[in-house]
Scaffold this motif. Structure first.
Motif, PDB file in Angstrom:
ATOM      1  N   GLY A 214      76.516  80.994  64.332  1.00  0.00           N
ATOM      2  CA  GLY A 214      77.438  81.581  63.376  1.00  0.00           C
ATOM      3  C   GLY A 214      78.875  81.346  63.785  1.00  0.00           C
ATOM      4  N   HIS A 215      79.780  82.073  63.168  1.00  0.00           N
ATOM      5  CA  HIS A 215      81.208  81.923  63.414  1.00  0.00           C
ATOM      6  C   HIS A 215      81.579  82.542  64.752  1.00  0.00           C
ATOM      7  CE1 HIS A 215      85.475  81.654  62.748  1.00  0.00           C
ATOM      8  NE2 HIS A 215      85.303  81.158  61.518  1.00  0.00           N
ATOM      9  N   PRO A 219      80.884  87.141  66.802  1.00  0.00           N
ATOM     10  CA  PRO A 219      79.719  86.965  67.656  1.00  0.00           C
ATOM     11  C   PRO A 219      78.646  88.040  67.465  1.00  0.00           C
ATOM     12  CG  PRO A 219      81.596  87.759  68.923  1.00  0.00           C
ATOM     13  CD  PRO A 219      82.117  87.382  67.583  1.00  0.00           C
ATOM     14  N   HIS A 220      79.069  89.225  66.959  1.00  0.00           N
ATOM     15  CA  HIS A 220      78.100  90.299  66.762  1.00  0.00           C
ATOM     16  C   HIS A 220      77.116  89.988  65.634  1.00  0.00           C
ATOM     17  CE1 HIS A 220      81.362  90.945  63.938  1.00  0.00           C
ATOM     18  NE2 HIS A 220      80.582  91.760  63.215  1.00  0.00           N
ATOM     19  N   GLN A 221      77.448  88.990  64.837  1.00  0.00           N
ATOM     20  CA  GLN A 221      76.555  88.593  63.758  1.00  0.00           C
ATOM     21  C   GLN A 221      75.632  87.427  64.170  1.00  0.00           C
ATOM     22  OE1 GLN A 221      79.168  87.662  60.500  1.00  0.00           O
ATOM     23  NE2 GLN A 221      79.783  89.808  60.162  1.00  0.00           N
ATOM     24  N   THR A 222      75.686  87.068  65.428  1.00  0.00           N
ATOM     25  CA  THR A 222      74.878  85.952  65.936  1.00  0.00           C
ATOM     26  C   THR A 222      73.987  86.415  67.082  1.00  0.00           C
ATOM     27  OG1 THR A 222      76.379  85.204  67.699  1.00  0.00           O
ATOM     28  CG2 THR A 222      76.851  84.436  65.455  1.00  0.00           C
ATOM     29  N   ALA A 259      75.157  71.547  74.031  1.00  0.00           N
ATOM     30  CA  ALA A 259      75.214  72.583  72.989  1.00  0.00           C
ATOM     31  C   ALA A 259      76.435  72.392  72.106  1.00  0.00           C
ATOM     32  CB  ALA A 259      75.263  73.970  73.621  1.00  0.00           C
ATOM     33  N   GLY A 260      76.279  72.774  70.867  1.00  0.00           N
ATOM     34  CA  GLY A 260      77.415  72.935  69.973  1.00  0.00           C
ATOM     35  C   GLY A 260      78.048  71.671  69.456  1.00  0.00           C
ATOM     36  N   ILE A 266      79.385  79.064  67.076  1.00  0.00           N
ATOM     37  CA  ILE A 266      78.314  79.410  68.001  1.00  0.00           C
ATOM     38  C   ILE A 266      77.059  78.677  67.540  1.00  0.00           C
ATOM     39  CG2 ILE A 266      76.804  81.276  68.814  1.00  0.00           C
ATOM     40  CD1 ILE A 266      79.243  83.132  68.578  1.00  0.00           C
ATOM     41  N   PRO A 267      76.456  77.856  68.400  1.00  0.00           N
ATOM     42  CA  PRO A 267      75.330  77.012  67.972  1.00  0.00           C
ATOM     43  C   PRO A 267      74.020  77.794  67.869  1.00  0.00           C
ATOM     44  CG  PRO A 267      75.721  76.682  70.289  1.00  0.00           C
ATOM     45  CD  PRO A 267      76.812  77.614  69.809  1.00  0.00           C
ATOM     46  N   ASN A 268      73.043  77.154  67.289  1.00  0.00           N
ATOM     47  CA  ASN A 268      71.713  77.760  67.192  1.00  0.00           C
ATOM     48  C   ASN A 268      70.929  77.643  68.497  1.00  0.00           C
ATOM     49  OD1 ASN A 268      71.663  78.668  64.436  1.00  0.00           O
ATOM     50  ND2 ASN A 268      71.487  76.526  63.791  1.00  0.00           N
TER      51      ASN A 268
END
Length: 413
Positions: A214-215, A219-222, A259-260, A266-268
């Motif tokens: 995510g964005h 970060p709290h949404q990822t 990564a990324g 923020i990558p998966n």
């Protein structure tokens, strides 16, 4: 060329104690050096050693050996039998070079751009050819000498391929020996470990840490796999410092993190790639479960997942007690007890280990340092060897062979 070395152990001392060996080895010195320089100028990568194998095969046939080619790919096996029954001793040299530049200043500088003998396999091959030439002129006391010229040591696949192709059979090898040139020792010096294992098992692994990207501003949404990976990287070192006997040896190192695609995303997932080095087989066996347990546990605790891909590559070199004592006796007889140094096991890998798993074996280091130009470490672009060391390598492998066969006359062949 001269046949002396600027240290306390002169090769010419051998003329007093073993004149027949001294004369035979010193007389072939120029030829062995010429072979080595030719191989150094024309290095070949793993499983591409066709020119090198051709030179080896031609010389072995010239010297009266029965020759098998294309063993385990580009490997060569030479067989020389005595008229008397006895055991079979195998001597191994690796032939491949590395994919790197050669920056030595010498007329035998590599002519193949981006390929270089920066680990000394050209020297190993030349030394073993010297041993083969010696026994083509000096009769074996009994039994059989099998010289094994191996491809693809640098990728850890050549020894296993040769064994699979029957290199240790027909006749069955009873004892194996090999050496590696080393710039930490001076010319005229040798080293062997007193431990059961001399070189580490080499394994590689990859961890895929899965989260939810995510964005970077939210970060709290990822489920951030980078932060999970950071925790895993630190925690896995506890295997070495807190889960392994301090008298045992384990190395766990990471060499790649992937990564990324952008600093604000923020990558998966994150890929962590590393290597594990162990000496004891039982320690090695348990490493995948330890890594997977810690990494998966940490990933789950943060809401992510982690998958482990673990590959066992080469085992550790097992040193046979009898073979080691015979080597020590041989070196002491030739050059005195102070010529032999005790070395600690190395956490580097060597696929001679596959032979040592099948046959009682000994593996030792041959000193090749004699000044600044021969002090660079293996795999350095300026790595080179003191060619005077070939005299010592040939003499020890030859007398080790002679002593083993002589002590076991009438044994099983």
């Amino acid at each position: 060329m001269t046949v002396t070395v600027d240290n306390s152990r002169e090769f010419t001392d051998l003329a007093q104690t073993h004149p027949e060996w001294y004369d035979a080895i010193s007389s072939m010195f120029d030829e062995v050096v010429a072979i080595r320089r030719d191989l150094h100028k024309n290095p070949e990568l793993s499983f591409q050693e066709t020119r090198t194998a051709g030179i080896v095969s031609t010389l072995l046939r010239k010297w009266g050996f029965d020759v098998q080619e294309n063993v385990g790919g580009t490997g060569v096996v030479g067989l020389l039998k005595s008229d008397e029954s006895g055991p079979v001793i195998g001597l191994r040299a690796d032939m491949d070079a590395l994919p790197m530049m050669d920056e030595i200043v010498a007329d035998y500088h590599s002519q193949n751009d981006g390929i270089a003998h920066t680990c000394g396999h050209d020297a190993h091959t030349a030394i073993l050819l010297g041993v083969a030439k010696l026994f083509s002129e000096k009769e074996l006391p009994c039994g059989t000498l099998k010289v094994i010229f191996q491809p693809a040591e640098e990728i850890g696949e050549g020894a296993a391929a040769m064994i699979e192709d029957g290199a240790l059979q027909n006749p069955q090898v009873n004892l194996m020996a090999g050496l590696h040139v080393h710039p930490t020792l001076h010319t005229g010096e040798f080293s062997v470990t007193t431990a059961e294992y001399s070189c580490a098992a080499v394994d590689i692994f990859e961890l895929e840490v899965k989260g939810q990207g995510g964005h970077a501003a939210h970060p709290h949404q990822t489920i951030d796999p980078i932060m999970i990976s950071a925790q895993i990287l630190v925690a896995l070192q506890q295997i070495v410092s807190r889960q392994t006997d301090p008298l045992d040896s384990v190395v766990l190192s990471f060499g790649q993190i992937e990564a990324g695609s952008k600093a604000t995303i923020i990558p998966n997932s994150v890929f962590l790639k590393g290597t594990v080095r162990t000496l004891k087989p039982e320690t090695r066996k348990g490493m995948p479960e330890r890594i997977a347990s810690i990494a998966s546990g940490i990933a789950r605790s943060f809401g992510g997942e982690c998958e482990l891909d673990y590959q066992f590559i080469t085992p550790s070199i097992k040193i046979d007690g009898y073979a080691r004592e015979l080597l020590k006796e041989t070196i002491s007889d030739l050059y005195g007890t102070d010529a032999l140094k005790v070395s600690l096991p190395s956490m580097g890998g060597e696929d001679f280990s596959y032979f040592s798993q099948e046959v009682p074996s000994v593996f030792f280091r041959l000193g090749t340092k004699n000044g600044k130009d021969t002090a660079y470490p293996n795999h350095n672009t300026r790595f080179d060897v003191d060619e005077q060391a070939f005299l010592y390598g040939i003499s020890v492998l030859s007398l080790l062979t002679y002593n083993y066969l002589k002590k076991n006359e009438g044994g099983k062949e």
